[in-house]
Scaffold this motif. Structure first.
Motif, PDB file in Angstrom:
ATOM      1  N   GLU A  56      46.155  52.779  39.238  1.00 33.71           N
ATOM      2  CA  GLU A  56      47.656  52.703  39.117  1.00 33.71           C
ATOM      3  C   GLU A  56      47.389  51.382  38.159  1.00 33.71           C
ATOM      4  O   GLU A  56      48.085  51.029  37.223  1.00 33.71           O
ATOM      5  CB  GLU A  56      48.066  53.068  40.331  1.00 33.71           C
ATOM      6  CG  GLU A  56      48.802  53.991  40.671  1.00 33.71           C
ATOM      7  CD  GLU A  56      49.755  54.067  41.967  1.00 33.71           C
ATOM      8  OE1 GLU A  56      50.231  52.583  42.646  1.00 33.71           O
ATOM      9  OE2 GLU A  56      50.138  55.277  41.901  1.00 33.71           O
ATOM     10  N   THR A  57      46.274  50.861  38.622  1.00 30.92           N
ATOM     11  CA  THR A  57      46.918  48.959  37.624  1.00 30.92           C
ATOM     12  C   THR A  57      46.047  49.631  36.138  1.00 30.92           C
ATOM     13  O   THR A  57      46.457  48.924  35.475  1.00 30.92           O
ATOM     14  CB  THR A  57      45.706  48.297  38.313  1.00 30.92           C
ATOM     15  OG1 THR A  57      44.352  48.360  38.315  1.00 30.92           O
ATOM     16  CG2 THR A  57      46.326  47.574  40.098  1.00 30.92           C
ATOM     17  N   GLY A  58      45.096  50.565  36.487  1.00 25.92           N
ATOM     18  CA  GLY A  58      45.023  51.097  34.421  1.00 25.92           C
ATOM     19  C   GLY A  58      43.017  50.496  34.282  1.00 25.92           C
ATOM     20  O   GLY A  58      42.947  50.066  33.342  1.00 25.92           O
ATOM     21  N   ALA A  59      43.127  48.872  35.057  1.00 26.43           N
ATOM     22  CA  ALA A  59      42.116  47.715  34.738  1.00 26.43           C
ATOM     23  C   ALA A  59      41.255  48.208  35.640  1.00 26.43           C
ATOM     24  O   ALA A  59      39.473  47.713  34.938  1.00 26.43           O
ATOM     25  CB  ALA A  59      42.760  46.860  34.976  1.00 26.43           C
ATOM     26  N   ILE A  60      40.691  48.768  36.725  1.00 26.67           N
ATOM     27  CA  ILE A  60      39.832  49.093  37.842  1.00 26.67           C
ATOM     28  C   ILE A  60      39.436  50.690  37.533  1.00 26.67           C
ATOM     29  O   ILE A  60      40.080  51.220  37.181  1.00 26.67           O
ATOM     30  CB  ILE A  60      40.245  49.324  38.615  1.00 26.67           C
ATOM     31  CG1 ILE A  60      41.387  47.602  38.814  1.00 26.67           C
ATOM     32  CG2 ILE A  60      39.162  48.763  39.956  1.00 26.67           C
ATOM     33  CD1 ILE A  60      39.854  46.582  39.393  1.00 26.67           C
ATOM     34  N   GLU A  61      38.296  50.390  37.615  1.00 30.01           N
ATOM     35  CA  GLU A  61      37.211  52.184  37.469  1.00 30.01           C
ATOM     36  C   GLU A  61      36.735  52.374  38.846  1.00 30.01           C
ATOM     37  O   GLU A  61      35.993  51.135  39.082  1.00 30.01           O
ATOM     38  CB  GLU A  61      36.541  52.346  36.150  1.00 30.01           C
ATOM     39  CG  GLU A  61      35.313  53.425  36.136  1.00 30.01           C
ATOM     40  CD  GLU A  61      34.596  53.770  35.908  1.00 30.01           C
ATOM     41  OE1 GLU A  61      34.190  52.308  35.280  1.00 30.01           O
ATOM     42  OE2 GLU A  61      33.224  54.160  35.499  1.00 30.01           O
ATOM     43  N   VAL A  62      37.285  52.669  39.837  1.00 30.50           N
ATOM     44  CA  VAL A  62      36.586  53.145  40.960  1.00 30.50           C
ATOM     45  C   VAL A  62      35.172  54.573  40.991  1.00 30.50           C
ATOM     46  O   VAL A  62      35.271  55.108  40.593  1.00 30.50           O
ATOM     47  CB  VAL A  62      37.904  53.702  42.213  1.00 30.50           C
ATOM     48  CG1 VAL A  62      36.625  53.114  43.409  1.00 30.50           C
ATOM     49  CG2 VAL A  62      38.820  52.491  41.983  1.00 30.50           C
ATOM     50  N   VAL A  63      34.216  52.700  40.846  1.00 27.74           N
ATOM     51  CA  VAL A  63      33.122  53.899  40.790  1.00 27.74           C
ATOM     52  C   VAL A  63      32.526  54.632  41.869  1.00 27.74           C
ATOM     53  O   VAL A  63      31.976  54.926  41.955  1.00 27.74           O
ATOM     54  CB  VAL A  63      32.000  53.274  40.565  1.00 27.74           C
ATOM     55  CG1 VAL A  63      31.827  52.564  38.886  1.00 27.74           C
ATOM     56  CG2 VAL A  63      31.813  51.567  41.272  1.00 27.74           C
ATOM     57  N   GLY A  64      32.612  54.342  42.916  1.00 29.15           N
ATOM     58  CA  GLY A  64      32.936  55.073  44.390  1.00 29.15           C
ATOM     59  C   GLY A  64      33.827  54.232  45.755  1.00 29.15           C
ATOM     60  O   GLY A  64      34.235  53.429  45.784  1.00 29.15           O
ATOM     61  N   SER A  65      33.325  55.005  46.922  1.00 32.42           N
ATOM     62  CA  SER A  65      34.234  54.592  47.943  1.00 32.42           C
ATOM     63  C   SER A  65      33.614  55.157  48.951  1.00 32.42           C
ATOM     64  O   SER A  65      32.855  55.959  49.114  1.00 32.42           O
ATOM     65  CB  SER A  65      35.587  54.960  47.885  1.00 32.42           C
ATOM     66  OG  SER A  65      35.412  56.220  48.405  1.00 32.42           O
ATOM     67  N   CYS A  66      33.611  54.090  50.037  1.00 29.38           N
ATOM     68  CA  CYS A  66      33.060  54.890  51.662  1.00 29.38           C
ATOM     69  C   CYS A  66      33.239  54.026  52.834  1.00 29.38           C
ATOM     70  O   CYS A  66      34.461  53.464  52.767  1.00 29.38           O
ATOM     71  CB  CYS A  66      31.207  54.460  51.457  1.00 29.38           C
ATOM     72  SG  CYS A  66      31.502  52.783  51.280  1.00 29.38           S
TER      73      CYS A  66
END
Lengths: 236, 565
Positions: free
Chosen positions: A23-33
């Motif tokens: 939602e911030t539009g500034a971050i690309e989430v490349v992964g989560s674990c």
């Protein structure tokens, strides 16, 4: 866009963090674990710029994870926790920022701004890793923490990094370089670290090479450039 | 002067010496040494005292003796024989040898014989001691008849020794003919009388201490219960009354640090309860924290309030609780009465006892406060981790499933309300399970697939009573230290079943990660104490842990519902 990895052992908390970051539009989430071992794997593979890291996780907590990240791969760190029992202010110098759950989007916006500034100025993350005392290893489908005293040697092969104890061998995600830097284990070969306390004997071979026979009888090659060092350490 | 007259004369003379001797013996029973006088199981120190005392008697016997034909008719045997009877062969022999050596040093033709025989007499007394002790007749050790006959035999032996050892023999025989009868009689009678004096004194001592102890115990019994309620005007009044009644002193006053809490007895018309302490002695006892005693003789007690006050002596004893001076207990006697030593001892003793009792009362009070505080703590102990994680989870779910989020919020508010609202010490198992259920629904949402719940509750146990807030902290512990440390699937099993007249409630997790944190951590420690309070000391938490496999925490409660059927 800043490339981020989200690490949290709770499914919903993780998804919420990802959603808020998107939602911030500034971050690309490349992964989560959901645990430290997967996180280490993803950091090594994806090389994120920033880590949104939950502290309390099973087996390997947030601090322990950071100790196992190689220096050149170390991302900026934002701790995310539900309750500040670790007095995170104390870590403020070491980490970029910390957030409390549930995360307030306005607060997150400030963190993102700080991140953009820091990364824009090309400042390196300053997290100081501490000594590793236990090596997290995969053992079947469990993760086992192997006490450093039990490790005879570490070997890296095409299959990955292995920690060998007297009676077993474990696969680990921690790199040889990190282990060399943050444990008392000593380099004896390009592909090997050895625990000095476990050396049974050193057999000298031709051409200035040698091999170490451990207490349990394992053979570890010693290359010429490291033999001198080991001899010095052993006061030979 | 024929033999008989001489003999009679000697008897009277010896009896006269013996009387002096007995007076000294009587004085001995009045001396502090008598305190260590016991007839068996003597300690080295007591043996030494007895050795010195009896040796002195024996040597005195020689000096009081009557010179007859270069020899001495004497009462030396009494000391040696009695030493033997009282303290055994060792003491008897030692005393006999000492007195014998002393006699030897005085010379005369019987010196050697007397030296030997006195030692022998001590040993004879010792043999009688051994015989009586071995046949479990220790009570006869201080029997005048035993003393009489032992001495009789011992003296006869002495005469025989004199005849056998002394040279020339004819002189020895002549001497023995003169002194045998008087010495045998005088020594035997002397020993018997000596023993009876000792025995009577002992009896008096014992009786005195029995009455004294009885009085002290009775007073203790009556006052201790009162002070269990703490020290205030009311309890002070009751205690003062009891002390006065038991000791019979003129008046008893109890004060705190500033004012009079109670005054009972003579002079209570002007010694008003609640007024500040006026007596300089009592103030001194408080300021110097020591016992102040004005015996009414040299140190008089003068009432500062009234010239007509009948009281003339005081014992003022500080009352301490845990090294802190809280007041005084004061015993008064009127001017025309002597302050009795026993009352002084009693007054000091009872104050010590009451100090202990006050300490105990304070301890109980603090313990009760602690239990209440602990319950409050359990109640207030909504783990902030849990609360914020719960809110975070609900916010996350709100994005995807508003109905589920609404349901979770209802459970959260139920959980919080129960935590805040539930009062009283006990709850039914059903209420506890309701509380736990709300908690678990939220935790299940947090961990989703990582947490699986299994319940097995005997419906007949739902009305079982147990201390409130017992179950939830145990379940919370299993999640916090168990499930949340697992990478894989966690399982919590909650069961309640009947078991040999007991209800057993068990919480099990599959982590096997239990670490004994001293008193099992704050949370479980409190539950354990409350369980023990409710069900008795043999109940509590049973914790077993198979590392990496499972941790089981179970509580057992008497199944009263089961008994009723």
């Amino acid at each position: 866009m800043i490339r981020a990895l989200v690490v949290d052992d709770e499914l919903h908390a993780r998804e919420e963090m990802v959603a808020l970051l998107v939602e911030t539009g500034a971050i690309e989430v490349v992964g989560s674990c959901g645990n430290g071992i997967d996180a280490l794997k993803l950091i090594n593979r994806l090389r994120p710029e920033v880590l949104f890291l939950d502290i309390q996780m099973p087996v390997v907590n947030g601090f322990e994870l950071l100790n196992m990240v190689a220096g050149e791969l170390m991302p900026h760190v934002v701790f995310v926790t539900a309750y500040d029992q670790y007095s995170l202010k104390a870590f403020e110098e070491k980490t970029l920022d910390y957030l409390l759950k549930p995360v307030d989007p306005d607060r997150l916006a400030k963190t993102v701004a700080k991140l953009q500034r820091t990364i824009g100025e090309k400042r390196r993350p300053v997290y100081q890793a501490e000594e590793i005392r236990r090596i997290p290893c995969l053992f079947g489908n469990r993760i086992k923490l192997i006490d450093l005293n039990l490790v005879e040697c570490i070997a890296t092969t095409v299959a990955g990094v292995h920690a060998a104890t007297a009676d077993a061998e474990y696969f680990t995600e921690v790199t040889l370089k990190v282990l060399e830097e943050r444990t008392p284990l000593l380099r004896c070969h390009k592909q090997y670290l050895v625990n000095l306390d476990c050396i049974g004997e050193i057999v000298l071979l031709e051409a200035g090479r040698a091999k170490i026979v451990t207490r349990s009888g394992k053979n570890i090659p010693v290359s010429r450039r490291f033999l001198k060092l080991i001899k010095k350490k052993l006061l030979i | 002067m024929d033999l008989l007259t001489f003999s009679l004369h000697n008897i009277f003379a010896l009896l006269q010496q013996m009387s002096v001797f007995l007076v000294i013996a009587y004085l001995f029973t009045k001396s502090p040494f008598f305190g260590s006088f016991r007839s068996h199981n003597l300690r080295p120190r007591q043996l030494l005292v007895l050795y010195l005392v009896f040796s002195a008697f024996s040597i005195l016997g020689t000096y009081f003796g009557l010179h007859v034909k270069d020899a001495i008719a004497n009462t030396r045997a009494i000391g040696a024989v009695l030493a033997g009877i009282v303290g055994g062969p060792l003491l008897g022999g030692a005393v006999g040898l000492t007195a014998g050596l002393h006699r030897l040093s005085l010379g005369g033709f019987t010196a050697l014989a007397c030296g030997i025989s006195t030692t022998a007499e001590g040993l004879i007394g010792g043999l009688v001691h051994l015989y009586l002790v071995r046949t479990y007749r220790q009570d006869r050790l201080l029997n005048p008849a035993v003393a009489f006959f032992t001495t009789l035999v011992a003296e006869i032996v002495q005469m025989v020794i004199i005849v056998l050892v002394s040279r020339p023999v004819d002189e020895a025989v002549a001497l023995v003919r003169i002194i045998a009868l008087p010495m045998i009689l005088a020594n035997s009678c002397g020993a018997a009388i000596f023993v009876s004096i000792i025995r009577d004194q002992r009896k008096m001592y014992d009786e005195l201490s029995v009455t004294f102890s009885a009085k002290a115990l009775k007073m203790a019994e009556r006052t201790v219960a009162i002070l269990g309620r703490g020290l205030d005007n009311e309890t002070a009044q009751e205690v003062a009354f009891v002390i006065r009644e038991e000791t019979g002193v003129g008046a008893v006053a109890i004060t705190d640090r500033e004012k009079v809490l109670a005054f009972v007895g003579q002079g209570d018309d002007h010694h008003i309860v609640g007024s500040p302490i006026s007596s300089s002695q009592v103030r001194k006892a408080i300021s110097e924290e020591r016992i102040v005693y004005a015996d009414g003789g040299e140190k008089k007690w003068r009432c500062s309030l009234s010239k007509t006050c009948p009281l003339g002596s005081v014992l003022s004893v500080p009352l301490r609780v845990d090294n802190e001076l809280v007041g005084t207990i004061n015993l008064f006697e009127p001017k025309n009465k002597i302050f009795r030593i026993t009352n002084r001892t009693l007054g000091e003793g009872i104050t010590k006892l009451l100090s202990d009792q006050l300490l105990y009362a304070r301890y109980i009070e603090q313990k009760n406060l602690l239990t209440v505080a602990e319950l409050k703590l359990v109640r207030a102990q909504i783990n902030p981790h849990f609360l914020f994680n719960a809110l975070n989870t609900i916010i996350a779910i709100l994005r995807k499933d508003a109905d589920r989020a609404r349901d979770l919020l209802k459970h959260l508010s139920n959980f919080l309300r129960k935590n805040i609202k539930r009062t009283g010490d006990l709850a039914t198992l059903e209420e506890e399970l309701n509380h736990v259920n709300s908690y678990l629904v939220i935790e299940k949402a947090r961990f989703e697939d990582r947490l699986q719940l299994e319940m097995d509750i005997d419906p007949g146990l739902l009305s079982l009573q147990l201390p409130v807030f017992t179950l939830q902290p145990i379940v919370e512990n299993a999640i916090k230290h168990g499930i949340s440390t697992l990478l894989g699937q966690g399982v919590i099993r909650l069961s309640a079943c009947r078991e040999e007249g007991l209800a057993r409630i068990t919480v099990e997790d599959n982590a096997g990660n239990f670490i004994d944190r001293g008193s099992t951590g704050l949370g479980l420690g409190i539950i354990e104490r409350r369980m023990k309070n409710y069900c008795g000391n043999d109940r509590g938490l049973e914790i077993s842990c198979v590392p990496q496999c499972r941790t089981t925490v179970s509580i057992t409660i008497p199944d009263k519902g089961g008994e009723g059927r």
